[in-house]
Write an enzyme that holds these catalytic residues in place. Structure first.
Site, PDB file in Angstrom:
ATOM      1  N   LYS A  25       0.833  -1.204   0.000  1.00  0.00           N
ATOM      2  CA  LYS A  25       0.000   0.000   0.000  1.00  0.00           C
ATOM      3  C   LYS A  25       0.865   1.249   0.000  1.00  0.00           C
ATOM      4  O   LYS A  25       0.663   2.170  -0.794  1.00  0.00           O
ATOM      5  CB  LYS A  25      -0.923  -0.020   1.221  1.00  0.00           C
ATOM      6  N   ARG A  95      -3.340   2.997   8.510  1.00  0.00           N
ATOM      7  CA  ARG A  95      -3.684   1.789   7.754  1.00  0.00           C
ATOM      8  C   ARG A  95      -2.501   0.842   7.653  1.00  0.00           C
ATOM      9  O   ARG A  95      -1.349   1.264   7.550  1.00  0.00           O
ATOM     10  CB  ARG A  95      -4.148   2.159   6.334  1.00  0.00           C
ATOM     11  N   GLY A 104      -8.083  -6.917   3.786  1.00  0.00           N
ATOM     12  CA  GLY A 104      -8.963  -6.936   4.944  1.00  0.00           C
ATOM     13  C   GLY A 104      -8.465  -7.697   6.142  1.00  0.00           C
ATOM     14  O   GLY A 104      -9.152  -7.767   7.162  1.00  0.00           O
ATOM     15  N   MET A 106      -5.714  -7.165   8.085  1.00  0.00           N
ATOM     16  CA  MET A 106      -5.119  -6.391   9.174  1.00  0.00           C
ATOM     17  C   MET A 106      -5.928  -5.124   9.404  1.00  0.00           C
ATOM     18  O   MET A 106      -6.883  -4.846   8.692  1.00  0.00           O
ATOM     19  CB  MET A 106      -3.652  -6.113   8.868  1.00  0.00           C
ATOM     20  N   ARG A 339      -3.397  -1.632  -6.141  1.00  0.00           N
ATOM     21  CA  ARG A 339      -2.648  -2.882  -5.957  1.00  0.00           C
ATOM     22  C   ARG A 339      -3.034  -3.832  -7.085  1.00  0.00           C
ATOM     23  O   ARG A 339      -4.079  -3.667  -7.721  1.00  0.00           O
ATOM     24  CB  ARG A 339      -2.974  -3.524  -4.604  1.00  0.00           C
ATOM     25  N   HIS A 455     -16.209  -7.767   1.033  1.00  0.00           N
ATOM     26  CA  HIS A 455     -15.190  -8.665   1.586  1.00  0.00           C
ATOM     27  C   HIS A 455     -15.402 -10.092   1.102  1.00  0.00           C
ATOM     28  O   HIS A 455     -14.470 -10.779   0.671  1.00  0.00           O
ATOM     29  CB  HIS A 455     -15.231  -8.604   3.114  1.00  0.00           C
ATOM     30  N   SER A 774      13.611 -43.044 -12.663  1.00  0.00           N
ATOM     31  CA  SER A 774      12.366 -42.334 -12.378  1.00  0.00           C
ATOM     32  C   SER A 774      12.164 -42.361 -10.865  1.00  0.00           C
ATOM     33  O   SER A 774      12.085 -43.434 -10.272  1.00  0.00           O
ATOM     34  CB  SER A 774      11.182 -43.000 -13.082  1.00  0.00           C
ATOM     35  N   ASN A 778       6.707 -41.231  -3.731  1.00  0.00           N
ATOM     36  CA  ASN A 778       5.778 -41.671  -2.690  1.00  0.00           C
ATOM     37  C   ASN A 778       6.486 -42.648  -1.752  1.00  0.00           C
ATOM     38  O   ASN A 778       6.537 -42.460  -0.531  1.00  0.00           O
ATOM     39  CB  ASN A 778       4.545 -42.342  -3.307  1.00  0.00           C
ATOM     40  N   ASP A 779       7.050 -43.724  -2.336  1.00  0.00           N
ATOM     41  CA  ASP A 779       7.755 -44.712  -1.511  1.00  0.00           C
ATOM     42  C   ASP A 779       9.077 -44.170  -0.996  1.00  0.00           C
ATOM     43  O   ASP A 779       9.509 -44.507   0.119  1.00  0.00           O
ATOM     44  CB  ASP A 779       7.992 -45.998  -2.312  1.00  0.00           C
ATOM     45  N   CYS A 842       7.894 -39.630 -10.926  1.00  0.00           N
ATOM     46  CA  CYS A 842       6.547 -40.124 -11.220  1.00  0.00           C
ATOM     47  C   CYS A 842       5.696 -40.279  -9.968  1.00  0.00           C
ATOM     48  O   CYS A 842       4.604 -40.833 -10.029  1.00  0.00           O
ATOM     49  CB  CYS A 842       6.598 -41.443 -11.989  1.00  0.00           C
ATOM     50  N   TYR A 862      11.886 -34.574 -16.915  1.00  0.00           N
ATOM     51  CA  TYR A 862      10.425 -34.509 -16.957  1.00  0.00           C
ATOM     52  C   TYR A 862       9.847 -34.749 -15.567  1.00  0.00           C
ATOM     53  O   TYR A 862      10.514 -35.280 -14.674  1.00  0.00           O
ATOM     54  CB  TYR A 862       9.853 -35.541 -17.941  1.00  0.00           C
TER      55      TYR A 862
END
Length: 885
Positions: A25, A95, A104, A106, A339, A455, A774, A778-779, A842, A862
């Site tokens: 601001k 402000r 909105g 703060m 803004r 708002h 690859s 996850n594991d 992957c 990739y």
């Protein structure tokens, strides 16, 4: 002695490049002044001061207070007004303003400097007693709420009572005498709540207001908003002290909010709302339903022309859509803020493409105008156009998309039910910043008051939630938790559907459909592909998945899980017979049946991905996953105990054999047990069947003249010897198939998943035999942390994140310092052994924007993700490659 830190800046000392120091601001106010635009004079206390204040409030205030007083005196000279003496009163707004916009969240105090003496001088100068006392009561209300912590409803209740007594509809109709009477009652409320009278000294007011704005950085709503939007908690807020201009002096005054383009659709014309004879909070709080900005030319034609020109100038300067707050005092336009505007996903795409076409933005800049989160929002559902619907009520289409959920009136209830994974719609007269947690947890928002810039509308657009605002047909009874529309009563817990695109409300659950991508979106993604270095592939297990992935722009399949093909109802019995076979010959017989099925699958997938690589992972899960549950088998056996028929005896024998196999294959820790490449080494005939199916399908299409690129991936490799043996076995099978098919020019790769820490640590050895790596993150995350994902996410991970034991759920966003370090080792050592090794990811992280940025930095070739996340990944890959504008 070290020089004292400079904490206070005049507008003339700042510009837009100083947002981290002056907040958005303040920096933008300073920049507008530099551009010669009409900005009320003021000064800024920096974000550095806020962080110092939060460490030691008293020390900071003591250090800056003399400077604040000095700058106020300069403001007096500039305006010709007095802050604490006789003459025209100088009133200021205090402000907040962070480096990253937090609309909105703060605190702000307006009309600061008023007291029992200056209010009368203000009335004399303005020749309007009603205006002066209206401003005074606003100040007392706002100061009491923000600084003294008194519930605003105590004041609102008295105002409502007085309006009923005088039979008035709006606050601005209240006469001066009524405000004087209410002000005395307000002072009594302050005294009873705090034990002290309302402060009359303007300097005391200012000191406390600065402290309150700094403290608002750490309010729960601000903290929640930063968490939702991934904004750092250590930025701090600036404090902007600006001389007041008044939009509530009469009918030649007003206030409003406008956007340089429509933030819901992206349409290139001025969009917004204004109110005559009002102050700014009246618009954004939804207290009065405002007028469309296009009507401003009827009320104030000169102001409308100046505002339009100013909006164009600001958009041209910032190269982005601007959200502008303005006030008109006695016919003169003042800019209070500009803004970069919050916008819907659909609007963001159109705006980026339009500005690209207009030559305002280059390709990389346009790509950065849309966030990956907004791309996800484009997948939000819409009301099925073929559905037979009955509209209960109509409001303003404040944020597009449709949502179905149970009605909830309290934001705390919304949060609790949302966390319990219930689908809910938050219904409120209007929302406030304190409702942010409820808004975030809801599927959508419905309000009876407020406009398109209220708002609720602004926050819902930022969160990608559907919102219908200003639906004044709703009579909301918060106490009894219900709303009525005419004769219809809707209670808490009942289901409604809202359509934020049309602004409609419907009873019950209305069918929703996924939206389709328009040409603007496809054009933006084409620009993203030009910028990105990382390719985006997809995880797909069926021809339909592959076709969908290709339509979304995937240029390869990074993971085709063959086990998913075994789960089909007609195939599972064959798989079970194969698993339970006592002899290898019998197992091969059943595998031959499965080979024909898998060949058909691969043919369809290769056909859908013609010209692009398809990475097929050989069987990975433990065999027991294909067999019936032990408890179910025992129950079925128990049900046959008293049946002596021959059929029952045969059935019992089959069930007992299955149960024996289930018990034999049971493991204490299946994730780390007999699975992956271990199956391929102990039962080589399984992998041989799968490789034959892959290569036979590839050869069939190759003979048709189609380009097929099959890659074969070995799962759970952890040692050099596993990799060596299985590569030799795969190559032998491939050689046999190619000879049988009489094909010599079909190219293929053999590689492995890196999904256990040891594989990453011995990557240089694996790369002797692997043409690609690859990362199965996850594991790899499970084995690196020692977490069972299902147990961790169900029992403690959410609390770990809440308590900051972990910054993020490592299964959602890559753990860069741990799992990422293992990936870095594998990349570096793999390339040392094999310079041209192909590298990808992957796991589910392949669709996470933060993880994609890390993969780009790591130099992968990739990322592979689910088909529906391909557009997200394409944009994230481009943004990782290009600096933001």
């Amino acid at each position: 002695m070290c020089a004292r830190t400079k904490y206070i800046y005049r507008f003339a000392e700042g510009d837009a490049s100083m947002k981290s120091l002056l907040g958005g601001k303040g920096a933008n106010l300073a920049q507008m002044m530099q551009l010669g635009l009409p900005v009320p004079p003021g000064f800024i206390i920096s974000t550095e001061a806020c962080n110092r204040f939060l460490e030691n409030p008293n020390a900071l205030m003591e250090e800056i207070w003399q400077g604040v007083q000095s700058h106020l005196r300069e403001l007096e000279k500039e305006t010709g007004k007095r802050f604490d003496g006789e003459g025209t009163p100088l009133l200021v707004s205090v402000r907040s303003g962070a480096a990253i916009s937090m609309p909105g969240m703060m605190d702000t105090v307006l009309n600061l400097g008023l007291n029992d003496q200056s209010v009368q001088r203000l009335a004399d100068v303005a020749s309007d007693e009603r205006f002066a006392y209206d401003s005074y009561r606003r100040f007392i209300q706002m100061f009491s709420d923000v600084v003294l912590g008194i519930d605003a409803e105590e004041f609102d209740f008295l105002i409502t009572q007085k309006k009923r007594e005088l039979q008035l509809d709006f606050d601005y109709q209240m006469p001066a005498g009524a405000w004087k009477e209410l002000i005395e009652k307000f002072k009594t409320i302050v005294k009873s709540n705090t034990g002290s009278p309302f402060p009359m000294d303007p300097w005391d007011q200012l000191y406390k207001a600065i402290e309150a704005v700094f403290n608002s950085w750490n309010t729960q709503r601000a903290y929640t908003y930063r968490n939702i939007n991934k904004i750092p908690h250590d930025l701090g807020t600036a404090v902007n002290i600006v001389s007041m201009v008044f939009g509530n002096l009469g009918n030649d005054c007003g206030t409003g909010v406008c956007f340089t383009r429509n933030p819901s659709t992206g349409e290139p014309k001025l969009y917004g709302e204004f109110l005559i004879n009002a102050q700014g909070e009246d618009v954004v709080a939804g207290i009065r339903n405002p007028e469309d900005i296009q009507q401003l030319s009827d009320e104030m034609p000169e102001v409308a022309r100046e505002l339009t020109q100013t909006a164009q100038q600001l958009e041209s300067y910032y190269k982005d859509v601007q959200d502008i707050e303005f006030t008109v005092e006695r016919g003169k336009l003042y800019l209070l803020q500009t803004r970069n505007a919050k916008r819907t996903a659909r609007a963001a795409v159109r705006i980026a493409v339009d500005m690209l076409d207009e030559g305002v933005l280059r390709g990389a800049e346009a790509v950065h105008r849309v966030t990956p989160t907004q791309v996800e929002q484009l997948l939000h559902k819409q009301v099925d156009p073929d559905a037979d619907i009955t509209v209960l009520a109509k409001g303003l289409p404040a944020s597009p998309g449709a949502a179905v959920g149970k009605v909830v009136f309290d934001p705390d209830d919304a949060k609790n039910q949302g966390e319990a994974e219930e689908q809910i719609i938050l219904v409120r007269p209007e929302t406030t910043p304190d409702d942010i947690h409820g808004l975030f947890a809801s599927q959508g928002v419905l309000t009876s008051r407020g406009g398109m810039t209220s708002h609720a509308a602004v926050v819902a657009r930022g969160l990608g939630k559907p919102c219908v605002s200003g639906c004044d047909a709703l009579e909301i009874d918060l106490k009894n938790e219900r709303f009525t529309v005419g004769e219809t009563v809707v209670k808490k817990g009942e289901t409604i559907t809202i359509d934020g695109t049309e602004g409609t409300v419907m009873l019950g659950e209305v069918p929703l459909v996924q939206p389709s991508f328009d040409e603007d979106f496809r054009k933006l993604l084409r620009e993203a592909d030009k910028v990105a270095r990382l390719q985006v592939w997809a995880n797909a297990d069926t021809p339909d998945d592959a076709a969908k992935a290709r339509d979304f722009g995937a240029v390869g399949i990074g993971l085709c899980r063959t086990e998913h093909m075994f789960m089909a109802q007609e195939r599972l019995p064959v798989v079970q017979r194969m698993i339970m076979a006592d002899r290898k010959e019998d197992r091969i017989t059943h595998l031959n049946e499965l080979e024909a099925m898998q060949t058909e699958d691969f043919t369809g997938i290769f056909r859908a991905m013609e010209g692009f690589p398809v990475t097929v992972r050989l069987l990975d899960p433990p065999l027991h996953e294909f067999l019936p549950d032990e408890v179910e088998l025992r129950e079925e056996l128990h049900s046959l105990e008293n049946d002596s028929s021959a059929d029952a005896e045969t059935k019992r024998n089959e069930l007992q054999k299955k149960l024996d196999n289930v018990l034999t294959l049971q493991e204490a820790n299946p994730m780390l047990g007999f699975r992956g490449c271990r199956l391929g080494i102990i039962y080589p005939e399984i992998y041989e069947m799968q490789v034959r199916a892959v290569m036979t399908a590839a050869c069939t299409l190759h003979k048709e003249g189609r380009k097929v690129i099959p890659d074969i991936m070995l799962p759970l490799i952890g040692t050099r010897e596993e990799m060596r043996r299985l590569r030799e076995a795969v190559e032998e099978t491939v050689k046999t198939v190619l000879q049988e098919q009489r094909i010599t020019d079909l190219t293929y790769l053999i590689g492995t998943m890196i999904e256990v820490p040891r594989a990453a640590l011995v990557a240089s050895e694996l790369a002797e035999f692997a043409s690609f790596f690859s990362f199965g993150t996850n594991d790899l995350t499970q084995t690196t942390f020692g977490y069972s994902r299902d147990d961790a996410e169900g029992k403690f991970l959410a609390e770990y994140v809440r308590q900051h034991v972990l910054d993020n759920n490592p299964f959602h966003s890559l753990d860069v310092s741990g799992v990422g370090r293992l990936m870095q080792i594998a990349v570096e050592e793999g390339r040392q052994t094999r310079k041209d090794i192909q590298l990808g990811i992957c796991g589910e992280h392949g669709g996470d924007p933060d993880s994609i940025t890390f993969c780009h930095q790591l130099g992968l070739d990739y990322v592979s993700c689910s088909p529906f996340r391909v557009p997200v990944a394409r944009l994230a890959a481009a943004q990782a490659a290009a600096e933001p504008a």
